[in-house]
Design an enzyme around this catalytic site. Sequence first.
Site, PDB file in Angstrom:
ATOM      1  CD  GLU A 192      -3.510  -2.735   7.543  1.00 56.51           C
ATOM      2  OE1 GLU A 192      -2.390  -2.903   7.070  1.00 56.51           O
ATOM      3  OE2 GLU A 192      -4.200  -1.744   7.303  1.00 56.51           O
ATOM      4  CD  GLU A 238      -2.811   5.412   7.067  1.00 60.78           C
ATOM      5  OE1 GLU A 238      -2.818   5.566   5.836  1.00 60.78           O
ATOM      6  OE2 GLU A 238      -1.837   4.942   7.683  1.00 60.78           O
ATOM      7  N   GLY A 281       2.529   2.048  10.689  1.00 63.49           N
ATOM      8  CA  GLY A 281       3.479   3.138  10.497  1.00 63.49           C
ATOM      9  C   GLY A 281       4.253   3.512  11.747  1.00 63.49           C
ATOM     10  CG  HIS A 332      -5.788   1.746   5.481  1.00 61.50           C
ATOM     11  ND1 HIS A 332      -5.329   2.632   6.436  1.00 61.50           N
ATOM     12  CD2 HIS A 332      -4.748   0.928   5.192  1.00 61.50           C
ATOM     13  CE1 HIS A 332      -4.060   2.364   6.698  1.00 61.50           C
ATOM     14  NE2 HIS A 332      -3.676   1.337   5.958  1.00 61.50           N
ATOM     15  CG  ASN A 375      -1.678   1.246   1.448  1.00 56.68           C
ATOM     16  OD1 ASN A 375      -1.781   2.064   0.541  1.00 56.68           O
ATOM     17  ND2 ASN A 375      -2.234   1.422   2.642  1.00 56.68           N
ATOM     18  CD1 TRP A 376       3.795   1.265  -2.686  1.00 56.30           C
ATOM     19  CD2 TRP A 376       3.858   2.414  -4.605  1.00 56.30           C
ATOM     20  NE1 TRP A 376       4.705   0.657  -3.510  1.00 56.30           N
ATOM     21  CE2 TRP A 376       4.766   1.339  -4.700  1.00 56.30           C
ATOM     22  CE3 TRP A 376       3.726   3.262  -5.701  1.00 56.30           C
ATOM     23  CZ2 TRP A 376       5.536   1.095  -5.836  1.00 56.30           C
ATOM     24  CZ3 TRP A 376       4.490   3.036  -6.838  1.00 56.30           C
ATOM     25  CH2 TRP A 376       5.394   1.960  -6.899  1.00 56.30           C
ATOM     26  CE  LYS A 377       0.222   3.346   4.885  1.00 53.71           C
ATOM     27  NZ  LYS A 377       0.159   3.490   6.320  1.00 53.71           N
ATOM     28  N   GLY A 431       2.761  -1.251   4.268  1.00 48.10           N
ATOM     29  CA  GLY A 431       2.809   0.159   3.891  1.00 48.10           C
ATOM     30  C   GLY A 431       4.227   0.599   3.572  1.00 48.10           C
ATOM     31  N   GLY A 432       4.892   1.186   4.562  1.00 43.75           N
ATOM     32  CA  GLY A 432       6.207   1.797   4.345  1.00 43.75           C
ATOM     33  C   GLY A 432       7.203   0.893   3.640  1.00 43.75           C
ATOM     34  CB  SER A 487       5.396  -1.929  11.723  1.00 46.83           C
ATOM     35  OG  SER A 487       4.948  -0.600  11.957  1.00 46.83           O
TER      36      SER A 487
HETATM   37  C1  PEP Z   1      -0.757  -0.012   6.015  1.00 48.68           C
HETATM   38  O1  PEP Z   1      -0.771   1.124   5.602  1.00 48.68           O
HETATM   39  O2  PEP Z   1      -1.680  -0.762   5.733  1.00 48.68           O
HETATM   40  C2  PEP Z   1       0.371  -0.433   6.846  1.00 48.68           C
HETATM   41  C3  PEP Z   1       0.305  -1.592   7.425  1.00 48.68           C
HETATM   42  O3  PEP Z   1       1.429   0.443   6.954  1.00 48.68           O
HETATM   43  P1  PEP Z   1       2.867   0.107   7.591  1.00 48.68           P
HETATM   44  O4  PEP Z   1       3.329  -1.198   7.001  1.00 48.68           O
HETATM   45  O5  PEP Z   1       3.724   1.251   7.188  1.00 48.68           O
HETATM   46  O6  PEP Z   1       2.686  -0.010   9.063  1.00 48.68           O
END
Ligand code: PEP
Length: 249
Positions: A164, A96, A170, A94, A11-13, A230-231, A209
């Site tokens: 999640e 966010e 993050g 999500h 997920n590049w957000k 994500g990251g 993470s």
């Molecule tokens: C996400 O955005 O779904 C996520 C899990 O981010 P990260 O891996 O950066 O925690």
Amino acid sequence: MHLRRKLVVGNWKMNGSRAALAELGPIAEAARAAPGVDVAICPPFTLITLAAARAGGILIGAQDVHEAESGAYTGAVSAAMLKEAGARLVIAGHSECRARGRETDETVRAKAAALLAHGLKAIVCVGESEEERSAGDHVVRVVAQLLGSLPELSGEAELIVAYEPIWAIGTGRTATPADAGEMHNAIRKALSGRFGDAGSRIRILYGGSVNAGNAASLFAVPDVDGGLVGGASLTAAQFVPIIEAAALS
Ligand code: PEP
């Protein structure tokens, strides 16, 4: 027990540019070297068509969708539009997007239903806050959120769930394999209760993470069928080892 293929979704957000699409080449190469693993990248809306044109075997997805077919929803994008752009799977709910009440369970359910109706894979996200975990309510809260967010299964399109924990997204903090196992087991039971045998075929991803260092231990947990990342999905250097960990699990 059903054999479920591992799935790793990036997920590049709100990150990425045309230049970032160069990362797709080595990611696709790693995906080809891991035939037992499905790999997807969800870039921002603006890059979906370009990414789909150079996907090289990986699935390209989107990070959100509007539940309506069309209409006066400024700034929103429908399932049909995403499909036409080249998306094959889409994230719904999500944390966010759920934050600050922007999305209720009912909205997430409607989004997921719209995706399935258009033949898109729908990833429904659920997860508890740090307060809910500290209070010991995490399993009850996540299962309730899940049951409120699940659409009816329809057609051939695939429903996927992502667990999640909000406090792990993050932050660099990750659920322990034991914590993830407890929740994925509860989610599996809820899915089987809701959908019967079909519930045991639904893939449940862990997100929060995930990185090259912790992916293998998380993917080894029963009922963890892959990751939503994500990251660590923004560069091939970080994402490829996660694909490799999924291949070995
Ligand atoms: C996400 O955005 O779904 C996520 C899990 O981010 P990260 O891996 O950066 O925690």
